[in-house]
Design an enzyme around this catalytic site. Structure first.
Site, PDB file in Angstrom:
ATOM      1  N   CYS A 245       3.397   8.603   0.790  1.00 20.87           N
ATOM      2  CA  CYS A 245       3.906   7.715   1.841  1.00 20.87           C
ATOM      3  C   CYS A 245       4.100   6.342   1.216  1.00 20.87           C
ATOM      4  CB  CYS A 245       2.869   7.689   2.969  1.00 20.87           C
ATOM      5  SG  CYS A 245       3.317   6.596   4.318  1.00 20.87           S
TER       6      CYS A 245
ATOM      7  N   GLU B 135       0.822  -1.201   0.000  1.00 25.08           N
ATOM      8  CA  GLU B 135       0.000   0.000   0.000  1.00 25.08           C
ATOM      9  C   GLU B 135       0.864   1.263   0.000  1.00 25.08           C
ATOM     10  OE1 GLU B 135      -4.012  -1.739   2.045  1.00 25.08           O
ATOM     11  OE2 GLU B 135      -2.624  -0.732   3.405  1.00 25.08           O
TER      12      GLU B 135
ATOM     13  N   SER C 137      11.895   7.197   7.574  1.00 25.68           N
ATOM     14  CA  SER C 137      11.503   7.030   8.974  1.00 25.68           C
ATOM     15  C   SER C 137      11.945   5.664   9.468  1.00 25.68           C
ATOM     16  CB  SER C 137       9.980   7.160   9.089  1.00 25.68           C
ATOM     17  OG  SER C 137       9.565   6.985  10.430  1.00 25.68           O
TER      18      SER C 137
ATOM     19  N   SER D 129      10.920   7.049  14.969  1.00 20.11           N
ATOM     20  CA  SER D 129       9.728   6.665  15.727  1.00 20.11           C
ATOM     21  C   SER D 129      10.172   6.400  17.157  1.00 20.11           C
ATOM     22  CB  SER D 129       9.096   5.406  15.118  1.00 20.11           C
ATOM     23  OG  SER D 129       8.578   5.719  13.851  1.00 20.11           O
ATOM     24  N   LEU D 130       9.948   7.372  18.019  1.00 24.02           N
ATOM     25  CA  LEU D 130      10.477   7.269  19.386  1.00 24.02           C
ATOM     26  C   LEU D 130       9.430   6.668  20.329  1.00 24.02           C
ATOM     27  CD1 LEU D 130      12.976   7.839  21.091  1.00 24.02           C
ATOM     28  CD2 LEU D 130      12.056  10.104  21.579  1.00 24.02           C
TER      29      LEU D 130
ATOM     30  N   GLU E 221      10.042  -1.571   7.607  1.00 26.24           N
ATOM     31  CA  GLU E 221      11.101  -0.798   8.259  1.00 26.24           C
ATOM     32  C   GLU E 221      12.192  -0.572   7.204  1.00 26.24           C
ATOM     33  OE1 GLU E 221      12.005   0.967  10.967  1.00 26.24           O
ATOM     34  OE2 GLU E 221      13.909   1.081   9.911  1.00 26.24           O
TER      35      GLU E 221
ATOM     36  N   ASN F 145      -4.026   6.320  16.124  1.00 26.75           N
ATOM     37  CA  ASN F 145      -5.158   5.886  15.301  1.00 26.75           C
ATOM     38  C   ASN F 145      -5.622   4.536  15.826  1.00 26.75           C
ATOM     39  OD1 ASN F 145      -5.167   8.056  13.362  1.00 26.75           O
ATOM     40  ND2 ASN F 145      -3.247   7.195  12.606  1.00 26.75           N
TER      41      ASN F 145
ATOM     42  N   CYS G  69       1.048  -1.275  16.159  1.00 26.60           N
ATOM     43  CA  CYS G  69       0.993  -1.044  14.711  1.00 26.60           C
ATOM     44  C   CYS G  69       0.397  -2.242  13.992  1.00 26.60           C
ATOM     45  CB  CYS G  69       2.395  -0.768  14.192  1.00 26.60           C
ATOM     46  SG  CYS G  69       2.455  -0.495  12.405  1.00 26.60           S
TER      47      CYS G  69
ATOM     48  N   CYS H 111      -1.539   6.487   9.643  1.00 25.89           N
ATOM     49  CA  CYS H 111      -0.330   5.882  10.223  1.00 25.89           C
ATOM     50  C   CYS H 111      -0.685   4.610  10.969  1.00 25.89           C
ATOM     51  CB  CYS H 111       0.316   6.819  11.237  1.00 25.89           C
ATOM     52  SG  CYS H 111       0.860   8.364  10.556  1.00 25.89           S
TER      53      CYS H 111
ATOM     54  N   CYS I 281       6.060  -3.817  16.484  1.00 24.37           N
ATOM     55  CA  CYS I 281       5.643  -2.748  17.405  1.00 24.37           C
ATOM     56  C   CYS I 281       4.210  -3.058  17.849  1.00 24.37           C
ATOM     57  CB  CYS I 281       5.712  -1.384  16.715  1.00 24.37           C
ATOM     58  SG  CYS I 281       7.394  -0.929  16.261  1.00 24.37           S
TER      59      CYS I 281
ATOM     60  N   CYS J 292       6.211  -6.361   8.096  1.00 20.29           N
ATOM     61  CA  CYS J 292       7.282  -5.745   8.875  1.00 20.29           C
ATOM     62  C   CYS J 292       7.673  -6.720   9.985  1.00 20.29           C
ATOM     63  CB  CYS J 292       6.800  -4.431   9.492  1.00 20.29           C
ATOM     64  SG  CYS J 292       8.095  -3.512  10.363  1.00 20.29           S
TER      65      CYS J 292
HETATM   66  N1  SAH Z   1       9.119   1.363  10.347  1.00 18.36           N
HETATM   67  C1  SAH Z   1       9.310   2.772  10.164  1.00 18.36           C
HETATM   68  C2  SAH Z   1       8.427   3.338   9.103  1.00 18.36           C
HETATM   69  C3  SAH Z   1       6.948   3.307   9.431  1.00 18.36           C
HETATM   70  S1  SAH Z   1       6.447   4.934   9.731  1.00 18.36           S
HETATM   71  C4  SAH Z   1       9.163   3.474  11.496  1.00 18.36           C
HETATM   72  O1  SAH Z   1       8.858   2.808  12.481  1.00 18.36           O
HETATM   73  O2  SAH Z   1       9.419   4.660  11.583  1.00 18.36           O
HETATM   74  C5  SAH Z   1       4.864   4.758  10.360  1.00 18.36           C
HETATM   75  C6  SAH Z   1       4.682   5.590  11.587  1.00 18.36           C
HETATM   76  O3  SAH Z   1       3.353   5.408  12.089  1.00 18.36           O
HETATM   77  C7  SAH Z   1       5.624   5.170  12.680  1.00 18.36           C
HETATM   78  O4  SAH Z   1       6.036   6.289  13.410  1.00 18.36           O
HETATM   79  C8  SAH Z   1       4.721   4.294  13.519  1.00 18.36           C
HETATM   80  O5  SAH Z   1       5.206   4.116  14.795  1.00 18.36           O
HETATM   81  C9  SAH Z   1       3.431   5.062  13.458  1.00 18.36           C
HETATM   82  N2  SAH Z   1       2.247   4.286  13.817  1.00 18.36           N
HETATM   83  C10 SAH Z   1       2.111   2.945  13.810  1.00 18.36           C
HETATM   84  N3  SAH Z   1       0.879   2.599  14.208  1.00 18.36           N
HETATM   85  C11 SAH Z   1       0.220   3.745  14.480  1.00 18.36           C
HETATM   86  C12 SAH Z   1      -1.112   4.053  14.900  1.00 18.36           C
HETATM   87  N4  SAH Z   1      -2.009   3.113  15.093  1.00 18.36           N
HETATM   88  N5  SAH Z   1      -1.451   5.340  15.078  1.00 18.36           N
HETATM   89  C13 SAH Z   1      -0.552   6.317  14.822  1.00 18.36           C
HETATM   90  N6  SAH Z   1       0.702   6.096  14.407  1.00 18.36           N
HETATM   91  C14 SAH Z   1       1.083   4.821  14.230  1.00 18.36           C
END
Ligand code: SAH
Length: 354
Positions: free
Chosen positions: A110, A97, A206, A228-229, A175, A304, A124, A347, A121, A117
């Site tokens: 995006c 996607e 990212s 992504s912290l 990732e 989200n 996610c 996201c 996390c 992945c």
């Molecule tokens: N793997 C990479 C690229 C993905 S970026 C990374 O972790 O940065 C996608 C972003 O959306 C990341 O910051 C992720 O943590 C965030 N994300 C994942 N699930 C989410 C959710 N349900 N609501 C909001 N942000 C989310």
């Protein structure tokens, strides 16, 4: 390793330097490689026969040894806010996607870097799919090509933003720094003037924090970095993001300090706000302290929600209070508005069903 399709080399997997090597292998001078590069990424070019400044006989040799791939017939879903989600079917049947996020002055795309992945996390949805495979450079750049073509063909009155992709974020499925080699090749094609000709300052990669690969990205590409912290202490981050067991917050932030950023550029820290988990004022204060001396901006992402996962987004009041503390500490802090959530394009909502 360069991927092949039907034993033919897909030229869209090659950076310009690799393309030059490829044509040299066919007994041609280097400039032919650059000539081909400038055809591959033009809209409407689908056949070597269209590359009219190449000798007929060489076009034939090329067609015997090489091909160049395109994505066809994407599944397109349009959100009420103008976001468009594209589902592309890959040769082996997997779906990926890509999300177009239009604003009046820009179109941010995006893009995905992997099918699924491996990072797991907790919050996610992509993580729940598991890891299927890396995308090839061609599959990464073809997302951009396909959306460029979509924008060319879209009636003007439907457009919220410009008629081309202006900004690119590697924030879709996967990732990117677990697929660094292919991501770097895709970046060189995307930035190359004869390729997709996008400026590095408009491109962001990212990562959840694969520390050694951040170093490599910094050395070999010249793009913006987003991290992504999502937590300020290792205990919380360990439970949310298993990668933290390997690279702790302090190691990650040290890698950010070392990351070569150009003048005026800043690292973007993404911080999902999860009700009751990482959203207290105290955590905002700790975050402010931890990010001291890193030229950065902070993007707060209200979570989200999805029925499959237990996490909740905090109240608007909580979010503003968290933002305020960071603002008072003199950070640039933005609250990322959730876009495309009615079509699961926001996201963390990208996950294909197969
Ligand atoms: N793997 C990479 C690229 C993905 S970026 C990374 O972790 O940065 C996608 C972003 O959306 C990341 O910051 C992720 O943590 C965030 N994300 C994942 N699930 C989410 C959710 N349900 N609501 C909001 N942000 C989310």
């Amino acid at each position: 390793m360069i991927e092949q399709r039907n034993n033919k080399t897909d030229l869209k997997n090659l950076s310009q330097d690799q393309l030059v090597e490829f044509v040299e292998g066919l007994g041609q001078p280097a400039f032919r490689g650059r000539q081909i590069m400038s055809w591959l990424y033009r809209p409407g070019i689908t056949d070597f026969e269209q590359m009219t400044d190449l000798a007929k006989i060489f076009r034939k040799v090329l067609a015997e040894n090489a091909c160049f791939s395109h994505f066809h017939n994407p599944v397109i879903e349009r959100a009420e806010d103008g976001c468009v989600k594209f589902g592309f079917k890959l040769d082996d049947g997997f779906m990926i996607e890509t999300v177009l996020i239009p604003e009046p002055d820009r179109n941010t795309l995006c893009i995905s870097s992997q099918v699924g992945c491996a990072m797991k996390c907790a919050f996610c949805l992509t993580g729940t799919m598991g890891f299927k495979r890396n995308l090839t450079p061609a599959e990464i750049v073809n997302q951009v090509c396909a959306v460029r073509d979509f924008l060319i063909n879209e009636p003007r009155e439907n457009l919220i933003g410009p008629d081309r992709v202006t900004n690119l974020v590697y924030m879709g499925m996967g990732e990117p720094l677990n697929n660094t080699e292919n991501v770097l090749t895709s970046l060189s094609i995307i930035q190359e003037q004869k390729g997709l000709d996008m400026a590095s300052r408009r491109i962001t990669v990212s990562t959840c924090g694969i520390v050694p690969q951040m170093k490599r990205l910094g050395e070999e590409a010249n793009v913006n970095l987003a991290i992504s912290l999502h937590a300020v202490d290792d205990e919380t981050r360990n439970t949310l993001m298993p990668v933290n067991h390997k690279y702790s917050i302090d190691e990650l932030l040290e890698a950010c300090r070392q990351y070569p950023i150009q003048k005026r550029k800043r690292i973007m820290f993404e911080y999902i706000l999860l009700a009751g988990i990482n959203d207290t004022d105290n955590e905002a204060r700790i975050l402010a302290k931890k990010l001291r001396n890193i030229p950065c901006k902070i993007n707060l992402i209200p979570y989200n929600e999805s029925p499959e996962l237990p996490y909740k987004s905090p109240s608007k009041k909580r979010i503003l209070s968290f933002q305020n503390i960071l603002r008072e500490a003199k950070y640039s802090v933005f609250i990322r508005s959730s876009r495309g959530s009615d079509i699961s394009a926001a996201c963390g909502q990208l996950a294909s069903k197969n």
